[in-house]
Scaffold this active site. Sequence first.
Site, PDB file in Angstrom:
ATOM      1  N   ASP A 199       0.883  -1.287  -0.159  1.00 17.66           N
ATOM      2  CA  ASP A 199       0.110   0.141  -0.132  1.00 17.66           C
ATOM      3  C   ASP A 199       0.726   1.407  -0.113  1.00 17.66           C
ATOM      4  O   ASP A 199       2.159   1.245  -0.008  1.00 17.66           O
ATOM      5  CB  ASP A 199      -0.804  -0.038   1.319  1.00 17.66           C
ATOM      6  CG  ASP A 199      -2.343   0.280   0.908  1.00 17.66           C
ATOM      7  OD1 ASP A 199      -2.624   1.184   0.012  1.00 17.66           O
ATOM      8  OD2 ASP A 199      -3.398  -0.142   1.560  1.00 17.66           O
ATOM      9  N   ASP A 255     -10.423   3.058  -3.055  1.00 19.52           N
ATOM     10  CA  ASP A 255     -10.970   2.044  -2.658  1.00 19.52           C
ATOM     11  C   ASP A 255     -12.703   1.745  -3.100  1.00 19.52           C
ATOM     12  O   ASP A 255     -13.256   2.596  -3.096  1.00 19.52           O
ATOM     13  CB  ASP A 255     -10.923   1.958  -1.122  1.00 19.52           C
ATOM     14  CG  ASP A 255      -9.651   1.864  -0.672  1.00 19.52           C
ATOM     15  OD1 ASP A 255      -8.788   1.893  -1.319  1.00 19.52           O
ATOM     16  OD2 ASP A 255      -9.466   1.624   0.627  1.00 19.52           O
TER      17      ASP A 255
HETATM   18  C1  GLA Z   1      -6.003   1.234   1.539  1.00 23.41           C
HETATM   19  C2  GLA Z   1      -6.090   0.104   0.496  1.00 23.41           C
HETATM   20  C3  GLA Z   1      -7.326  -0.875   0.765  1.00 23.41           C
HETATM   21  C4  GLA Z   1      -6.812  -1.370   2.145  1.00 23.41           C
HETATM   22  C5  GLA Z   1      -6.882  -0.532   3.252  1.00 23.41           C
HETATM   23  C6  GLA Z   1      -5.955  -1.164   4.501  1.00 23.41           C
HETATM   24  O1  GLA Z   1      -6.993   1.974   1.764  1.00 23.41           O
HETATM   25  O2  GLA Z   1      -6.510   0.590  -0.694  1.00 23.41           O
HETATM   26  O3  GLA Z   1      -7.419  -1.759  -0.229  1.00 23.41           O
HETATM   27  O4  GLA Z   1      -5.864  -2.219   1.794  1.00 23.41           O
HETATM   28  O5  GLA Z   1      -5.887   0.435   2.621  1.00 23.41           O
HETATM   29  O6  GLA Z   1      -5.981   0.050   5.506  1.00 23.41           O
END
Ligand code: GLA
Length: 593
Positions: A199, A255
């Site tokens: 990430d 997301d």
């Molecule tokens: C980010 C990623 C998500 C998830 C969260 C976890 O937002 O894009 O897919 O992994 O972090 O905190």
Amino acid sequence: MISLTSAVLASAVTFFSCEKCPDRIKISEDGCKAFVNTYRMDAAEKPAMKLRAEHLLERAKPIKHANPMTPLMGWSSWNTFAEHISEEIIVGVAKSMSTNGLKDAGYVYVNIDDGFFNGHGPDGRLRFNPVRFPNGMKGTVDGIHALGMKAGTYSDAGENTCASFGGDKSGVGAGLYGHDAEDCRLHFNELGFDFFKVDYCGGLQKHLEEKKRYFEIAAAIKATGRKDVRLNICRWAFPGTWAADIAGSWRTTRDIRAGWTSIRDIIAENLYLSAYVSPGHFNDLDMLEVGQYKGALKSAFGNSGDIGLTRDEEITHFGMWCIMSSPLVLGCDVRNIPPTTHALVTNPYLIRMNQDPLSQQAYVAFRDGRAYQLVKDAEKRFGTARYVALYNANDSEYTFEVKSRNFDLDGEIAVFDLVKRADIGVFTNATKVTVQPHAARFFLFDAERRLDRRIYEAETAYLTDYSELDESSYGLTDSCQVQCRAYYTEVNGASGGVAVVNLGGRDSNDLIWKNVYFSTDGRRKLVFECASDKVRTMYLSIDGAAPVKLKVADTAGKFVSIRHEVDLSAGVHEIRLFNPWSKIPVIDRMIIN
Ligand code: GLA
């Protein structure tokens, strides 16, 4: 041969839903008879044309699970549990998947997302969360492996993971930054994880340079000696063509949420990224939200607003992830997966479309507003079998006019419906299909003949410098990197509504159609449709040969045709437009006559 098309298109009578015809194809009574007759006739007399899809499945080799050349399939903890995870949940999920048919269908990766750690200790070693994983991670990973499945892990390119910004302090100091080598040894040598999602919340916070940082992490993975670890770059935007040098997939959007607007917007952002997909390298549309029905959502993220999917939206979501060759990572609590969702995600036809050995992402072959017709080859490049999606992103019903020529197909087209798992008939030239709002239909078309593609939209071309990152945040030395990059955008008057702007100014800021295919040798007339705000020069190079100069007048922004004739042999060619010194016109498409 009774043609479904003529019967359907010629009749201006009231439409009704034909009982024996596929769901929701609304046709006239005569059309319905013709359809059924056509189907029967084909079944009886033309077995070779019919049931192509079933043949595909019968003859085709079984899908190889965990094949690094095709999109990853599995489950991830984040969408349902967020950081509230434990060994019991993870191993419980893996056990369910190994007995409820999901593993057998190909979902073999069990990925642990954010929240299993507790910063790094004073000795520099990653600590595990004492409440969520009191026995460490080894038992969890071994438990997954014991079921014949693969285990995925998670970190951040910076110091802090994303959940730590939302208040889960276990991710503070848990990121890779400063710990690449020892963390990779821990994850991949000691614990034995097989997949790594990295990430970027911490990376962003420290203004790290993405390309440099992800290459460092890839080098640390390589240094463990493991060659089978699949890396996912989670930077929430297409990071750049460099991603394919090190990663199996890269997140292209923010997301996902279990709501229609989120699914629709993610699809929209990925429609024009098909050129960047190749075997082993995929656009990641994010973890699936299938199984999260309206009013029955189980998620750590609450249940209000535009949340929950209808059945149509769920089919659109899964089918579009399949035809766009995204990783298929389930996000619902698969221990209690709704039966309808289970049937959808284990549908062997849809999975085969996703795991197709050609590893292509479907491109938009025809668009009318928010109604899209997408296509990709099935199993054989430039063959007669192609996967097709009719995707209606509108909030109202839409009737698609499906023309075989838009898909470079000719003659009788046998149609297999992948969701209904049934042959639904044969058409020639054109037919109409009505699709409900937010719904999509997914087909395998098998044609008598494949035509050479004539229209190459710029939005299906590869842009060497393409990236959706704004590198200005870490003060990139070459300021032109950001401002001079070409991109795909909506342009008035462009065919399909989209064109490529901002090309040229340096060598790599170019546009390449990489798969221009001819079935025969011949003289070709290449027509470039482009628009310019002043007199400009672009260079054309075919298969890397010496460039030809093409002058474009000031067209006052209107699209005009620039022609070039050339002999090109049968086979695949690469056609490149560029200008290392100055900008070139807006490119809409190339037509081949
Ligand atoms: C980010 C990623 C998500 C998830 C969260 C976890 O937002 O894009 O897919 O992994 O972090 O905190």
